[in-house]
Design an enzyme around this catalytic site. Structure first.
Site, short mmCIF file in Angstrom:
data_model
loop_
_atom_site.label_atom_id
_atom_site.label_comp_id
_atom_site.label_asym_id
_atom_site.label_seq_id
_atom_site.Cartn_x
_atom_site.Cartn_y
_atom_site.Cartn_z
N LYS A 198 -27.55 -11.38 -35.00
CA LYS A 198 -26.78 -10.76 -36.02
C LYS A 198 -26.73 -9.33 -36.02
CE LYS A 198 -26.48 -11.33 -41.02
NZ LYS A 198 -26.70 -11.89 -42.12
N ARG A 208 -19.61 -9.00 -48.85
CA ARG A 208 -20.52 -8.21 -49.74
C ARG A 208 -19.81 -8.33 -51.17
NH1 ARG A 208 -23.39 -4.31 -46.06
NH2 ARG A 208 -24.09 -5.83 -44.50
N LYS A 250 -23.36 -13.55 -34.25
CA LYS A 250 -22.44 -13.06 -35.45
C LYS A 250 -22.34 -11.48 -35.64
CE LYS A 250 -22.96 -13.19 -40.49
NZ LYS A 250 -23.56 -13.58 -41.58
N SER A 276 -16.34 -12.53 -42.63
CA SER A 276 -15.27 -12.03 -43.75
C SER A 276 -14.30 -11.13 -43.29
CB SER A 276 -16.06 -11.85 -44.96
OG SER A 276 -16.98 -10.59 -44.65
C1 PBG Z 1 -26.87 -12.37 -45.20
C2 PBG Z 1 -25.49 -12.69 -44.78
C3 PBG Z 1 -24.26 -11.95 -44.43
C4 PBG Z 1 -23.30 -12.81 -44.06
C5 PBG Z 1 -23.68 -13.98 -44.02
N1 PBG Z 1 -24.96 -14.04 -44.39
C6 PBG Z 1 -23.92 -10.33 -44.79
C7 PBG Z 1 -24.98 -9.64 -44.46
O1 PBG Z 1 -25.82 -9.41 -43.58
O2 PBG Z 1 -24.60 -8.54 -45.13
C8 PBG Z 1 -21.74 -12.32 -43.67
C9 PBG Z 1 -21.00 -13.26 -43.70
C10 PBG Z 1 -19.63 -12.60 -43.68
O3 PBG Z 1 -19.44 -11.49 -43.53
O4 PBG Z 1 -18.46 -13.58 -43.80
N2 PBG Z 1 -27.23 -13.41 -46.09
#
Ligand code: PBG
Length: 325
Positions: A198, A208, A250, A276
């Site tokens: 990630k 967010r 991811k 997202s």
């Molecule tokens: C952390 C988490 C994130 C996403 C899913 N789980 C974001 C982050 O690390 O800020 C992002 C998913 C997305 O952007 O669609 N719990």
């Protein structure tokens, strides 16, 4: 005799819809797709400005959404909670009546075995500082203290009916810690999906808003540096050694090289999360008439599968599955 004209003519296999369909190397199936869901505390669903078409659901409004997901033949849903109150250690995450655990109960009873009910296992939605873990006295994310919180979260989510825990916090040793806690509590039946690779990505921007995160600072001390490819594979290898049932890369679209590396090596399924920002960019370009929305959606998801993903988390999951049928 050599005519000077090509003997090899790949265009023969591109001539008609029928032949193109026959020789397609990659096919998407509804079961390849997983829908991320946001469930908030409170009475009214809230549309998200930066993700047109995506909604923060309530415990009520989410019911029909998961029914539609099941009818479309999706593989599963990944649940995120959006709590009303947050604190330093994210107590809402381990409270059986916290929004994520409540939502999991509702959704599990709604869908039964028709979908794999999956939950985000991370503290960022529940902490007032917005980090994925708890902080030490100097304000740094404390890896091992966070593992203890993840263990408690895992048990709460398993109790609520999650079949697959999505570990997205990027703490070292999180898979082993959660696996141990589950097994010790007699829950060896619950599976672990590790967000192994990630990356600290700008593409999480709209998320967010989706979880109303209040992050102070950034996540670069635990999420991977976008510059690093080899390290993505190493993280997946560590997670498999710790007992991960599934590993994930991811974001997806900008990390297809990492995805291809992990999938070439992995003995377990490899998933990818189209995040997202990837969603928002295509929706925004399409809304301006700058891109063919449906073709761009299909191409983006198909490319993730082509690179090696066995399944894909995407906010278009239900829509795309419906068009695939
Ligand atoms: C952390 C988490 C994130 C996403 C899913 N789980 C974001 C982050 O690390 O800020 C992002 C998913 C997305 O952007 O669609 N719990």
């Amino acid at each position: 005799m050599t005519s000077g004209f090509p003997v090899a003519r790949p265009r023969r296999l591109r001539a008609t819809d029928a032949i193109r369909r026959q020789v397609a190397e990659t096919r998407l199936h509804p079961a390849d797709l997983i829908l991320p869901l946001f469930v908030r505390e409170g009475a009214d669903p809230r549309p998200l400005g930066s993700m047109p078409g995506v909604v923060q659901h309530t415990l009520e409004s989410v019911r029909s959404v998961v029914q539609d997901a099941a009818a479309a033949g999706l593989g599963g849903v990944m649940i995120f909670g959006v709590p009303e109150h947050r604190d330093a250690t994210g107590t809402g995450a381990t409270d059986p009546d916290g929004i994520l655990n409540q939502a999991t109960r509702v959704i599990a009873s709604e869908v039964g075995d028709a979908l794999v009910v999956q939950t985000d296992l991370c503290l960022d939605e529940f902490t007032d500082h917005g980090h994925c873990g708890v902080l030490d006295a100097d304000g740094r994310v404390d890896n091992d203290a966070t593992l203890l919180r993840y263990q408690d979260m895992a048990l709460a989510q398993a109790d609520a009916g999650s079949a697959l825990l999505g570990l997205s916090g990027m703490m070292d040793g999180q898979v082993a810690a959660v696996r141990y806690a589950l097994d010790d509590a007699g829950r060896s039946d619950v599976a672990v999906l590790s967000y192994s690779a990630k990356y600290a990505s700008a593409y999480y921007g709209p998320f967010r808003e989706a979880v109303a995160s209040t992050l102070t600072g950034n996540r670069r001390s635990y999420q991977l540096d976008p510059a690093n490819r080899r390290e993505g594979l190493r993280e997946a290898q560590l997670d498999v050694a710790e007992g991960a049932d599934i590993v994930m890369v991811k974001p997806a679209g900008s990390y297809l090289d990492v995805l291809a590396d992990v999938s070439a090596w992995s003995p377990v399924p490899v998933w990818a999360y189209q995040v997202s920002g990837e969603y928002a960019m295509i929706e925004a370009a399409a809304a301006n008439g700058w891109i063919d929305r449906d073709r761009a959606i299909l191409e983006s998801v198909l490319s993730i599968k082509r690179a090696g993903a066995d399944a894909i988390l995407t906010y278009w999951a239900t829509e795309l599955a419906t068009t695939l049928r």
